[in-house]
Design a protein around this motif. Sequence first.
Motif, PDB file in Angstrom:
ATOM      1  N   VAL A  70       0.837  -1.206   0.000  1.00 44.01           N
ATOM      2  CA  VAL A  70       0.000   0.000   0.000  1.00 44.01           C
ATOM      3  C   VAL A  70       0.869   1.253   0.000  1.00 44.01           C
ATOM      4  CG1 VAL A  70      -1.776   1.293   1.241  1.00 44.01           C
ATOM      5  CG2 VAL A  70      -1.872  -1.210   1.177  1.00 44.01           C
ATOM      6  N   ASN A  71       1.879   1.279   0.857  1.00 43.10           N
ATOM      7  CA  ASN A  71       2.750   2.449   0.955  1.00 43.10           C
ATOM      8  C   ASN A  71       3.485   2.720  -0.352  1.00 43.10           C
ATOM      9  OD1 ASN A  71       1.973   2.694   3.626  1.00 43.10           O
ATOM     10  ND2 ASN A  71       3.770   1.645   4.435  1.00 43.10           N
ATOM     11  N   TYR A  72       3.948   1.649  -0.992  1.00 40.56           N
ATOM     12  CA  TYR A  72       4.691   1.823  -2.247  1.00 40.56           C
ATOM     13  C   TYR A  72       3.778   2.375  -3.340  1.00 40.56           C
ATOM     14  CZ  TYR A  72       7.747   0.905  -6.203  1.00 40.56           C
ATOM     15  OH  TYR A  72       8.522   1.044  -7.326  1.00 40.56           O
ATOM     16  N   VAL A  73       2.585   1.812  -3.455  1.00 43.12           N
ATOM     17  CA  VAL A  73       1.655   2.279  -4.486  1.00 43.12           C
ATOM     18  C   VAL A  73       1.249   3.727  -4.223  1.00 43.12           C
ATOM     19  CG1 VAL A  73      -0.644   1.942  -5.476  1.00 43.12           C
ATOM     20  CG2 VAL A  73       0.809  -0.040  -5.003  1.00 43.12           C
ATOM     21  N   ALA A  74       1.053   4.077  -2.959  1.00 41.98           N
ATOM     22  CA  ALA A  74       0.640   5.437  -2.611  1.00 41.98           C
ATOM     23  C   ALA A  74       1.684   6.475  -3.014  1.00 41.98           C
ATOM     24  CB  ALA A  74       0.353   5.530  -1.116  1.00 41.98           C
ATOM     25  N   SER A  75       2.935   6.071  -3.122  1.00 39.07           N
ATOM     26  CA  SER A  75       4.001   7.029  -3.421  1.00 39.07           C
ATOM     27  C   SER A  75       4.606   6.877  -4.825  1.00 39.07           C
ATOM     28  CB  SER A  75       5.125   6.902  -2.379  1.00 39.07           C
ATOM     29  OG  SER A  75       5.651   5.586  -2.365  1.00 39.07           O
ATOM     30  N   ASN A  76       4.069   5.948  -5.624  1.00 45.43           N
ATOM     31  CA  ASN A  76       4.611   5.723  -6.970  1.00 45.43           C
ATOM     32  C   ASN A  76       3.483   5.698  -7.999  1.00 45.43           C
ATOM     33  OD1 ASN A  76       7.730   4.860  -6.764  1.00 45.43           O
ATOM     34  ND2 ASN A  76       6.625   4.089  -4.959  1.00 45.43           N
ATOM     35  N   PRO A  77       3.388   6.714  -8.854  1.00 49.83           N
ATOM     36  CA  PRO A  77       2.269   6.824  -9.795  1.00 49.83           C
ATOM     37  C   PRO A  77       2.126   5.657 -10.769  1.00 49.83           C
ATOM     38  CG  PRO A  77       3.419   8.920  -9.602  1.00 49.83           C
ATOM     39  CD  PRO A  77       4.255   7.907  -8.875  1.00 49.83           C
ATOM     40  N   GLN A  78       3.212   4.980 -11.110  1.00 53.18           N
ATOM     41  CA  GLN A  78       3.134   3.889 -12.081  1.00 53.18           C
ATOM     42  C   GLN A  78       2.887   2.525 -11.428  1.00 53.18           C
ATOM     43  OE1 GLN A  78       7.007   4.868 -14.064  1.00 53.18           O
ATOM     44  NE2 GLN A  78       5.792   4.714 -15.938  1.00 53.18           N
ATOM     45  N   ALA A  79       2.857   2.479 -10.118  1.00 53.51           N
ATOM     46  CA  ALA A  79       2.740   1.204  -9.417  1.00 53.51           C
ATOM     47  C   ALA A  79       1.305   0.677  -9.447  1.00 53.51           C
ATOM     48  CB  ALA A  79       3.206   1.350  -7.969  1.00 53.51           C
ATOM     49  N   VAL A  80       1.192  -0.642  -9.515  1.00 51.81           N
ATOM     50  CA  VAL A  80      -0.084  -1.338  -9.410  1.00 51.81           C
ATOM     51  C   VAL A  80       0.108  -2.454  -8.397  1.00 51.81           C
ATOM     52  CG1 VAL A  80      -1.844  -2.704 -10.591  1.00 51.81           C
ATOM     53  CG2 VAL A  80      -0.697  -0.826 -11.807  1.00 51.81           C
ATOM     54  N   GLY A  81      -0.640  -2.412  -7.295  1.00 55.94           N
ATOM     55  CA  GLY A  81      -0.457  -3.375  -6.219  1.00 55.94           C
ATOM     56  C   GLY A  81      -1.545  -4.438  -6.195  1.00 55.94           C
ATOM     57  N   PHE A  82      -1.167  -5.612  -5.708  1.00 55.73           N
ATOM     58  CA  PHE A  82      -2.095  -6.734  -5.546  1.00 55.73           C
ATOM     59  C   PHE A  82      -2.106  -7.092  -4.066  1.00 55.73           C
ATOM     60  CE2 PHE A  82      -0.705  -6.682  -9.857  1.00 55.73           C
ATOM     61  CZ  PHE A  82      -1.759  -7.167 -10.617  1.00 55.73           C
ATOM     62  N   ILE A  83      -3.295  -7.017  -3.432  1.00 57.48           N
ATOM     63  CA  ILE A  83      -3.337  -7.091  -1.981  1.00 57.48           C
ATOM     64  C   ILE A  83      -4.696  -7.593  -1.502  1.00 57.48           C
ATOM     65  CG2 ILE A  83      -4.145  -4.712  -1.760  1.00 57.48           C
ATOM     66  CD1 ILE A  83      -2.328  -4.393   0.645  1.00 57.48           C
ATOM     67  N   GLY A  84      -4.727  -8.260  -0.352  1.00 60.91           N
ATOM     68  CA  GLY A  84      -5.985  -8.697   0.236  1.00 60.91           C
ATOM     69  C   GLY A  84      -6.867  -7.513   0.579  1.00 60.91           C
ATOM     70  N   VAL A  85      -8.177  -7.650   0.344  1.00 57.37           N
ATOM     71  CA  VAL A  85      -9.079  -6.508   0.455  1.00 57.37           C
ATOM     72  C   VAL A  85      -9.163  -5.958   1.878  1.00 57.37           C
ATOM     73  CG1 VAL A  85     -11.185  -7.858   0.873  1.00 57.37           C
ATOM     74  CG2 VAL A  85     -11.345  -5.651  -0.309  1.00 57.37           C
ATOM     75  N   SER A  86      -8.917  -6.774   2.890  1.00 56.07           N
ATOM     76  CA  SER A  86      -9.045  -6.289   4.269  1.00 56.07           C
ATOM     77  C   SER A  86      -8.018  -5.215   4.602  1.00 56.07           C
ATOM     78  CB  SER A  86      -8.920  -7.450   5.260  1.00 56.07           C
ATOM     79  OG  SER A  86      -7.623  -8.005   5.250  1.00 56.07           O
ATOM     80  N   TRP A  87      -6.966  -5.107   3.804  1.00 59.25           N
ATOM     81  CA  TRP A  87      -5.937  -4.099   4.065  1.00 59.25           C
ATOM     82  C   TRP A  87      -6.358  -2.705   3.615  1.00 59.25           C
ATOM     83  CZ3 TRP A  87      -1.576  -4.294   6.889  1.00 59.25           C
ATOM     84  CH2 TRP A  87      -1.099  -5.554   7.267  1.00 59.25           C
ATOM     85  N   ILE A  88      -7.346  -2.600   2.752  1.00 59.71           N
ATOM     86  CA  ILE A  88      -7.662  -1.272   2.201  1.00 59.71           C
ATOM     87  C   ILE A  88      -9.120  -0.867   2.440  1.00 59.71           C
ATOM     88  CG2 ILE A  88      -5.821  -1.031   0.500  1.00 59.71           C
ATOM     89  CD1 ILE A  88      -9.180  -2.472  -0.466  1.00 59.71           C
TER      90      ILE A  88
END
Length: 312
Positions: A196-214
């Motif tokens: 989450v932190n990486y995607v929040a600070s990098n415009p080209q990033a696309v993250g894959f993550i469990g829904v409970s985290w967001i």
Amino acid sequence: MGRSLRHIFNKGKGAVSGLAICLFISGCGSNGSKVKQETPTSGTINISVDESFRPVIDSQIQVFESSFPNARIIPHYKSEAECFRDLASDSTRMVIVTRPLNRDEEKFVTDSFHLTPAMGPLAFDAIAVIVNNSSRDSVFEIKDLQDMLNGTDKKHLPVMDGLSATSTVRYAIDSLLKGQPLGKNVMAAQSSEKVVNYVASNPQAVGFIGVSWIGDKGDPQKLSFSKDVSIASIRCTSCTNRTYVKPYQANIALRRYPLVRTLYYILKENYSGIGSNFANFLQYERGQLIFTKAYLWPARMSFQIRDSQITN
């Protein structure tokens, strides 16, 4: 990742030998023997949990321990493959992961611990695809995700909670890439939170993550998400019309959202102890309601789906 761990990780393919090695090295044979003076409501148990589910399992443990003040559950959050490896040790009686034991793995646990492991589904989770708030791309086809993960797409920077051994990586390889390896472009974060932190600070990033985290814990309808990142819409592969959906609970329940996985518990305990009590807690009303508050869809209770106004 070692050979035995790789065998356990690959959906049971070769898992027999991998689990057998773990069991042999661990010197199993405790027979699930009862810890002195432990009861369903008092004592201590160590459990290993897929790190993808840390927020919701932390909540489950908090409520369980408040209900049973003399019971203590010590969670160890780690990759899914490490959880299965821990299951081969005497010190870990329960794991919470995204697949059950296969038949051969179950036989080895039974033969080594002289008990039949209990296991079952707890909830349904979605793998959310997250993008930077400034990103112009927030609607994807399944092929778009495949191209990101296999390295064909050079525009985006896919990031996951590791490059091997995690349940999210296993899902990506098995369900999205159909057994093909991740591309060299895929980046690994040390945890779901860091994705989450990486995607929040990098415009080209696309993250894959469990829904409970967001999920937005302050939203009682569970229709809004974290403001730190944006949640992408994914093409519904089961819909008759060209529809793109987000991982709302109704879309998980109806399988409109295509990236859904099941959360399971596996317990090796041949008496009525804390592990059995916690497994029951997770499967019955209070535990199932906690899963709903964490944006997962409960597997053991029926809930009515109603139309709601979506504002985000």
